[in-house]
Design a protein around this motif. Structure first.
Motif, PDB file in Angstrom:
ATOM      1  N   ARG A 158       0.589  -5.088  -7.289  1.00 57.35           N
ATOM      2  CA  ARG A 158      -0.702  -4.489  -6.926  1.00 57.35           C
ATOM      3  C   ARG A 158      -1.309  -5.182  -5.715  1.00 57.35           C
ATOM      4  NH1 ARG A 158      -3.745  -3.956 -12.685  1.00 57.35           N
ATOM      5  NH2 ARG A 158      -3.616  -6.212 -12.501  1.00 57.35           N
ATOM      6  N   GLU A 159      -0.955  -6.439  -5.500  1.00 57.07           N
ATOM      7  CA  GLU A 159      -1.493  -7.173  -4.353  1.00 57.07           C
ATOM      8  C   GLU A 159      -1.002  -6.601  -3.027  1.00 57.07           C
ATOM      9  OE1 GLU A 159      -1.774 -11.479  -4.696  1.00 57.07           O
ATOM     10  OE2 GLU A 159      -0.966 -11.251  -6.718  1.00 57.07           O
ATOM     11  N   LEU A 160       0.065  -5.818  -3.053  1.00 52.23           N
ATOM     12  CA  LEU A 160       0.586  -5.196  -1.842  1.00 52.23           C
ATOM     13  C   LEU A 160      -0.017  -3.817  -1.586  1.00 52.23           C
ATOM     14  CD1 LEU A 160       4.329  -6.181  -2.228  1.00 52.23           C
ATOM     15  CD2 LEU A 160       2.672  -7.141  -0.624  1.00 52.23           C
ATOM     16  N   GLU A 161      -0.876  -3.381  -2.468  1.00 51.47           N
ATOM     17  CA  GLU A 161      -1.482  -2.056  -2.330  1.00 51.47           C
ATOM     18  C   GLU A 161      -2.397  -2.022  -1.108  1.00 51.47           C
ATOM     19  OE1 GLU A 161      -4.971   0.073  -4.667  1.00 51.47           O
ATOM     20  OE2 GLU A 161      -3.188  -0.215  -5.905  1.00 51.47           O
ATOM     21  N   MET A 162      -2.141  -1.077  -0.232  1.00 59.35           N
ATOM     22  CA  MET A 162      -2.955  -0.895   0.960  1.00 59.35           C
ATOM     23  C   MET A 162      -3.678   0.450   0.853  1.00 59.35           C
ATOM     24  SD  MET A 162      -2.398  -3.524   2.796  1.00 59.35           S
ATOM     25  CE  MET A 162      -1.255  -4.870   2.773  1.00 59.35           C
ATOM     26  N   THR A 163      -4.790   0.567   1.527  1.00 61.75           N
ATOM     27  CA  THR A 163      -5.573   1.796   1.510  1.00 61.75           C
ATOM     28  C   THR A 163      -4.722   3.007   1.883  1.00 61.75           C
ATOM     29  OG1 THR A 163      -7.529   0.535   2.143  1.00 61.75           O
ATOM     30  CG2 THR A 163      -7.630   2.911   2.440  1.00 61.75           C
ATOM     31  N   GLU A 164      -3.821   2.826   2.847  1.00 68.28           N
ATOM     32  CA  GLU A 164      -3.010   3.935   3.354  1.00 68.28           C
ATOM     33  C   GLU A 164      -2.138   4.580   2.275  1.00 68.28           C
ATOM     34  OE1 GLU A 164      -2.809   0.776   4.700  1.00 68.28           O
ATOM     35  OE2 GLU A 164      -4.141   1.113   6.398  1.00 68.28           O
ATOM     36  N   PHE A 165      -1.740   3.822   1.261  1.00 69.41           N
ATOM     37  CA  PHE A 165      -0.884   4.414   0.229  1.00 69.41           C
ATOM     38  C   PHE A 165      -1.370   4.122  -1.191  1.00 69.41           C
ATOM     39  CE2 PHE A 165       1.116   0.537   1.796  1.00 69.41           C
ATOM     40  CZ  PHE A 165       1.437  -0.171   0.652  1.00 69.41           C
ATOM     41  N   ARG A 166      -2.642   3.859  -1.329  1.00 69.27           N
ATOM     42  CA  ARG A 166      -3.229   3.592  -2.644  1.00 69.27           C
ATOM     43  C   ARG A 166      -3.023   4.779  -3.597  1.00 69.27           C
ATOM     44  NH1 ARG A 166      -8.394   1.253  -1.817  1.00 69.27           N
ATOM     45  NH2 ARG A 166      -7.298  -0.684  -2.150  1.00 69.27           N
ATOM     46  N   THR A 167      -3.249   5.980  -3.113  1.00 67.48           N
ATOM     47  CA  THR A 167      -3.088   7.169  -3.958  1.00 67.48           C
ATOM     48  C   THR A 167      -1.665   7.275  -4.475  1.00 67.48           C
ATOM     49  OG1 THR A 167      -4.818   8.301  -2.723  1.00 67.48           O
ATOM     50  CG2 THR A 167      -3.345   9.681  -4.037  1.00 67.48           C
ATOM     51  N   TRP A 168      -0.694   7.004  -3.621  1.00 65.59           N
ATOM     52  CA  TRP A 168       0.710   7.069  -4.014  1.00 65.59           C
ATOM     53  C   TRP A 168       1.025   6.024  -5.085  1.00 65.59           C
ATOM     54  CZ3 TRP A 168       4.557   3.335  -3.338  1.00 65.59           C
ATOM     55  CH2 TRP A 168       5.866   3.769  -3.592  1.00 65.59           C
TER      56      TRP A 168
END
Length: 107
Positions: free
Chosen positions: A81-91
């Protein structure tokens, strides 16, 4: 001013309690993880491995490999989860994705 992704520090992920069934199994895991875009280093031996990840090199497509490896080897996926970026949060937060319950057990 630098873009946000370039300012992020290196992320350290500690993988413990791994169980390999042969030397080739361990080599395959380490090799697959090392070849994943964004992974800067893989260090350790047997049951404890430290992985350094450059978050600026991670995108939706590049997340598929660590997700599949963590799933296959039974590694705590909440760390990803720490790698989650806004650009692909939905995915990443797609509730029908096979990793969702393991990565977001609190949701």
């Amino acid at each position: 001013m630098q873009p946000l992704l370039q300012r992020l520090a290196m992320l350290k992920i500690e993988i413990d309690s791994l169980r390999f069934y042969s030397r080739l199994d361990e080599d395959a895991f380490s090799s697959s993880l090392s070849e994943t875009s964004g992974v800067v280093s893989v260090e350790g031996f047997l049951r404890k491995i430290n992985v350094s990840v450059d978050p600026s090199a991670v995108d939706e497509d590049r997340m598929r490999e660590p997700i599949s490896l963590f799933q296959r080897y039974g590694i705590d996926m909440r760390q990803l989860r720490e790698l989650e970026m806004t650009e692909f949060r939905t995915w990443m937060r797609n509730r029908s994705a096979y990793w969702f319950k393991s990565m977001y057990p609190d949701q």
